[in-house]
Design an enzyme around this catalytic site. Structure first.
Site, mmCIF file in Angstrom:
data_model
loop_
_atom_site.group_PDB
_atom_site.id
_atom_site.type_symbol
_atom_site.label_atom_id
_atom_site.label_comp_id
_atom_site.label_asym_id
_atom_site.label_seq_id
_atom_site.Cartn_x
_atom_site.Cartn_y
_atom_site.Cartn_z
ATOM 1 N N MET A 20 17.922 45.580 28.113
ATOM 2 C CA MET A 20 17.787 45.637 26.407
ATOM 3 C C MET A 20 19.456 45.320 26.126
ATOM 4 S SD MET A 20 15.128 47.968 24.582
ATOM 5 C CE MET A 20 13.495 47.483 25.047
ATOM 6 N N SER A 21 19.673 44.479 25.079
ATOM 7 C CA SER A 21 21.108 43.925 24.745
ATOM 8 C C SER A 21 21.026 43.527 23.331
ATOM 9 C CB SER A 21 21.535 43.124 25.648
ATOM 10 O OG SER A 21 22.755 42.440 25.081
ATOM 11 N N SER A 22 21.664 43.854 22.426
ATOM 12 C CA SER A 22 21.785 43.171 21.182
ATOM 13 C C SER A 22 21.801 41.401 21.243
ATOM 14 C CB SER A 22 22.953 43.621 20.299
ATOM 15 O OG SER A 22 22.886 45.231 20.338
ATOM 16 N N ARG A 23 22.650 41.314 22.188
ATOM 17 C CA ARG A 23 22.544 39.718 22.793
ATOM 18 C C ARG A 23 21.294 38.989 22.899
ATOM 19 N NH1 ARG A 23 27.507 41.465 24.279
ATOM 20 N NH2 ARG A 23 29.433 40.047 23.258
ATOM 21 N N GLY A 27 16.960 50.650 23.199
ATOM 22 C CA GLY A 27 17.892 51.093 24.257
ATOM 23 C C GLY A 27 18.721 52.293 23.516
ATOM 24 N N HIS A 28 19.164 51.516 22.433
ATOM 25 C CA HIS A 28 20.317 52.665 21.242
ATOM 26 C C HIS A 28 19.508 53.736 20.875
ATOM 27 C CE1 HIS A 28 22.264 48.409 20.532
ATOM 28 N NE2 HIS A 28 23.252 49.365 21.022
ATOM 29 N N ASP A 40 26.476 48.961 30.448
ATOM 30 C CA ASP A 40 27.806 48.943 30.545
ATOM 31 C C ASP A 40 28.258 49.741 31.419
ATOM 32 O OD1 ASP A 40 28.045 46.746 28.576
ATOM 33 O OD2 ASP A 40 26.844 48.014 27.449
ATOM 34 N N ALA A 53 22.923 45.893 15.600
ATOM 35 C CA ALA A 53 21.884 45.245 16.050
ATOM 36 C C ALA A 53 20.790 45.927 16.977
ATOM 37 C CB ALA A 53 22.143 43.810 16.763
#
Length: 283
Positions: A187-190, A36-37, A153, A32
């Protein structure tokens, strides 16, 4: 772009690259993918000849089975995104649970010198054993020269550094700044699962962190924590799980401020059933 699903095949490909004296960077993800990734991948490409992006939703780090079930899985979209960065220099490792765990999807038990019992460790039983297990497994398969992790994280980053130290794993761990939406939301996949009204209000988390940082300059950690808790108590949509000001090295909550220590504020909050985390350096 080559996508590998078997550890033996990607290990062979990496050995061939290393025979050519290529350096290998690793960006571990659960898919996802978002900007950010991609920022991690771009940094890894700047510092290595080839980059492995792992895409694997790791079951052993989820304490909530419903969260595991709902976690977005978007491999096709993820590879399209990665191709916008590089088609030739990125290898994707998207294994199955069987390929990783060989029929025994159970976490190894770790001692991270107490880092695992703070913050996230108090609210997510066994989470960091799962993280340690999968990251150690990736290091064993891929044997990267460098591995890249986001500071969103931050506790996980500290634990992975401790993992490398305690197991003498020859990889350099590189932490990268939190990548944010234009409204400040980390930013987060969630975030993809947030309903519109919650997505609109979620930036309140980072706004609160920024004010907490200002207040920490003149007020005690307890006073700042009380203020944050009161702000969330008044909020209609977001539910605070924890706000902690901790020593950046030990991750232990601060009792009395010291000019010789570096502090960070950590927060976890629920937007409906979506759990969001964030943090900010305080000094």
């Amino acid at each position: 772009m080559i996508i590998f699903s078997q550890n033996m095949l990607i290990a062979r490909a990496i050995n061939e690259l290393k025979a050519k004296k290529f350096t290998i960077g690793l960006v571990p993800t659960m898919g996802a993918l978002h900007k950010g990734h991609l920022a991690l991948v771009k940094k890894a490409l700047n510092e290595n000849d080839r980059v492995i992006v792992s895409i694997f939703v790791n079951p052993t780090q989820f304490d909530n089975k419903d969260d595991l079930k709902k976690y977005p899985r978007t491999l096709d979209e993820d590879t399209v995104l990665l191709k916008t960065v590089s088609k030739e220099k990125i290898l994707v490792y998207a294994p199955t649970v069987e390929d990783i765990y060989e029929g025994n999807a159970v976490s190894q038990k770790f001692d991270f010198d107490g880092l695992e019992f703070e913050m996230e460790g108090k609210f997510r039983a066994g989470h960091f054993d799962g993280v340690g297990t999968i990251v150690k497994r990736f290091f064993e398969i891929i044997k990267p020269h460098r591995a890249y992790f986001g500071e969103k994280d931050f506790q996980q980053l500290a634990i992975i550094k401790k993992l490398v130290e305690k197991y003498n794993i020859p990889v350099k761990i590189i932490g990268c700044p939190i990548y944010r939406e234009t409204n400040g939301l980390a930013m987060s996949s969630r975030n993809k699962r947030l309903k519109p009204e919650y997505k609109n209000t979620a930036p309140f988390i980072y706004k609160t962190l920024k004010v907490a940082k200002e207040k920490f300059g003149t007020k005690s950690a307890n006073k700042v924590s009380e203020w944050v808790e009161n702000e969330f108590a008044k909020h209609e949509l977001l539910k605070l799980e924890y706000f902690i000001i901790a020593d950046s090295k030990t991750l232990k909550p601060v009792k009395r401020k010291s000019n010789k220590k570096v502090y960070r504020a950590f927060i976890a909050a629920y937007a409906d059933d979506i759990r969001l985390i964030d943090n900010i350096a305080l000094n």
